[in-house]
Design an enzyme around this catalytic site. Sequence first.
Site, PDB file in Angstrom:
ATOM      1  N   PRO A   1     -61.632 -31.613  25.356  1.00 37.60           N
ATOM      2  CA  PRO A   1     -60.622 -30.689  26.267  1.00 37.60           C
ATOM      3  C   PRO A   1     -59.164 -31.290  26.208  1.00 37.60           C
ATOM      4  CG  PRO A   1     -61.863 -32.357  27.377  1.00 37.60           C
ATOM      5  CD  PRO A   1     -62.437 -32.369  26.043  1.00 37.60           C
ATOM      6  N   LYS A   2     -58.830 -32.082  25.566  1.00 34.13           N
ATOM      7  CA  LYS A   2     -57.447 -32.799  25.175  1.00 34.13           C
ATOM      8  C   LYS A   2     -56.833 -32.869  23.805  1.00 34.13           C
ATOM      9  CE  LYS A   2     -57.543 -35.677  29.497  1.00 34.13           C
ATOM     10  NZ  LYS A   2     -57.298 -36.864  29.970  1.00 34.13           N
ATOM     11  N   ASN A   3     -57.243 -31.714  23.098  1.00 30.22           N
ATOM     12  CA  ASN A   3     -57.047 -31.424  21.713  1.00 30.22           C
ATOM     13  C   ASN A   3     -56.007 -30.415  21.567  1.00 30.22           C
ATOM     14  OD1 ASN A   3     -56.828 -30.267  19.222  1.00 30.22           O
ATOM     15  ND2 ASN A   3     -58.863 -31.232  18.550  1.00 30.22           N
TER      16      ASN A   3
END
Length: 322
Positions: A116-118
């Site tokens: 989710p934090k790419n």
Amino acid sequence: MSSEEESDLYTPYSERPEWSDVTPIPQDDGPHPVCPIMYTDEFKDKMNYFRAILKSKEKSLRVLKLLEDIVQDNPSNYTVWYYRREVLKSIENDTSIEYDIADEMQLLNEMGETDPKNYQIWNHRRFIVEKYIGAASNEGEKLFLSDVLNEDAKNYHAWSHRQWLLKTFQQWQGELEFVNKLLKLDHRNNSAWNHRFFVLLSNNQLPFSKELIDREVEFALGYIKFSPNNESPWSYLRGLFKGQSLLNYQDLLKQLLELKSKYIGCSHVNSIILDFYQEENSKKSLEDSLNICKLLSETIDPIHKKYWEFKYNTIEIKLKSL
């Protein structure tokens, strides 16, 4: 499924009939590589074919599948994501190729859940929404982001994407209500406070109107009274007065003085009262400012002692010049 089981199921591209016309290009590390990376055979196989299609500049459905296989192994590969966008733009103009862009969003949804934090996933998502989906799916995208933020309310990428979405398609309905829900879940969520200010700033000109400030002051004070040492609503409160004088809001000063007597050890209330006094710039207000600086440096906020001593000295010089 274990990685060994996946490996057993993997069919090398060199053994796939539909890729028989492509000659893979191995990675060239030179004759004496200092520190070669121990890639898996599967990853090397995929990248060898990727280098080949980069060279030939092929843009087709089979290339999309190859690129998907690669980003599943390495979701942060910027070059692969970039080329995927180039392929999508190319096949969009080819009437002989059918590709449902909903499949692309499904891929991004699935990868976003596991990573989710790419940066690259979010960057690609922005491209797809802007170029292919647009305002028609804005509400669906907002719902998706709400789900992401319910999982992790501090996800910078989700907040950034949401703010981009709002500004791009100008659909602000219900946004303050959305922030309120998050703050009720966690009143210390500085990201939600920041977003609330973003919404105000995007829909109103500075300086804010007195009506808006009065409303938002009441909103912020509600949370301040609930948790006086929470810095977020104090920072929000300060931001409301951008471009105008605090002295126009004497009623707020009265409320702050009441809070100061109630919450003796709160550095935030003392700090904003100090701003009021400094702006007033009278002999009495500057003398009161010195007392606050001394209180903060010696008792309430000694961790920032040097800063409050600096403020004290600055105010003292100003007082002597009156």
